[in-house]
Design a protein around this motif. Structure first.
Motif, short mmCIF file in Angstrom:
data_model
loop_
_atom_site.label_atom_id
_atom_site.label_comp_id
_atom_site.label_asym_id
_atom_site.label_seq_id
_atom_site.Cartn_x
_atom_site.Cartn_y
_atom_site.Cartn_z
N PHE A 111 0.84 -1.19 0.00
CA PHE A 111 0.00 0.00 0.00
C PHE A 111 0.88 1.25 0.00
O PHE A 111 1.75 1.40 0.86
N ALA A 112 0.62 2.14 -0.94
CA ALA A 112 1.42 3.35 -1.06
C ALA A 112 1.01 4.43 -0.07
O ALA A 112 1.76 5.37 0.17
N SER A 113 -0.20 4.31 0.51
CA SER A 113 -0.70 5.36 1.39
C SER A 113 -1.81 4.83 2.27
O SER A 113 -2.35 3.73 2.06
N LYS A 114 -2.20 5.64 3.27
CA LYS A 114 -3.36 5.30 4.10
C LYS A 114 -4.61 5.23 3.25
O LYS A 114 -5.49 4.40 3.49
N ASN A 115 -4.73 6.12 2.26
CA ASN A 115 -5.92 6.13 1.42
C ASN A 115 -6.13 4.79 0.73
O ASN A 115 -7.25 4.31 0.58
N GLU A 116 -5.01 4.18 0.28
CA GLU A 116 -5.14 2.88 -0.37
C GLU A 116 -5.63 1.81 0.61
O GLU A 116 -6.39 0.93 0.25
N MET A 117 -5.19 1.92 1.85
CA MET A 117 -5.66 0.97 2.87
C MET A 117 -7.14 1.16 3.15
O MET A 117 -7.90 0.19 3.27
N ILE A 118 -7.56 2.42 3.26
CA ILE A 118 -8.97 2.71 3.51
C ILE A 118 -9.82 2.15 2.38
O ILE A 118 -10.85 1.50 2.61
N THR A 119 -9.40 2.38 1.14
CA THR A 119 -10.13 1.88 -0.02
C THR A 119 -10.21 0.36 0.00
O THR A 119 -11.27 -0.23 -0.27
#
Length: 202
Positions: free
Chosen positions: A52-60
């Motif tokens: 995951f490149a970012s928290k946003n990717e984890m949230i998605t």
């Protein structure tokens, strides 16, 4: 260098997402840093960023996983169980949500994600896509019931599907607020409101 198996990669991804769920539920999205996620998962920064490149990717990814079983249930009803009552279908969906909330608190995560979507256009688009998929599948179910005469045909299938979709967020919100006990009878009420009347029309 030994080859990394897909099973290993899947296990690491699951480990990261489980850690992210715990952090997000405990501290919220904005207060959770990538350092917090590294510590919670017990993995290095490189191992986490590999997935995951970012928290946003984890949230998605968490939102997608939360919706996967619900979408599968609705699609199954649309494609393979046209005689399954709309009430039973919606009750089954709520039962899945309740079970997953007991396991992973997806109700709480969903409310956090909805709030985040108000300021995150990428996440908002993800929600729109998932909800559109569910609404389309529900529309197919309603259309089939109207065609068979087991549901009134005065309202459009799209309108009825949209109305049914409104049930889900309210149920999720009340579960997230810790109101599970008063929600116990909701699935049964939906089955009673929209019973399977296909047998009576044969």
């Amino acid at each position: 260098m030994p080859k990394v198996t897909q099973e290993y990669m899947d296990a690491r991804r699951k480990q990261i997402l489980e850690a992210a769920r715990r952090c997000f539920l405990r501290d919220g999205f904005h207060s959770t840093s990538m350092q917090d996620l590294f510590a919670e998962s017990g993995l290095s920064a490189g191992a986490v960023y590999r997935h995951f490149a970012s928290k946003n990717e984890m949230i998605t990814a968490i939102v997608e996983e939360n919706m996967r079983d619900v979408l599968a249930m609705v699609h199954s009803a649309a494609e393979k169980r046209p005689s399954h009552s709309v009430g039973a279908l919606m009750a089954d969906v709520l039962d899945i949500v309740k079970a997953k909330t007991a396991e992973q608190n997806i109700a709480g995560l969903s409310v956090l994600a909805w709030s985040e979507a108000l300021r995150n256009p990428s996440l908002a688009r993800q929600f729109d896509d998932l909800m559109a998929q569910m609404r389309s599948a529900l529309t197919d179910v309603v259309r089939e019931h109207q065609r068979s005469g087991t549901m009134p045909g005065e309202a459009s299938p799209d309108g009825i599907a949209a109305a049914l979709m409104c049930i889900l967020p309210g149920y999720i919100l009340q579960l997230a607020m810790g109101d599970a006990k008063s929600m116990e009878e909701v699935p049964g009420a939906l089955r009673a409101l929209w019973p399977n009347s296909a047998a009576s029309t044969d």
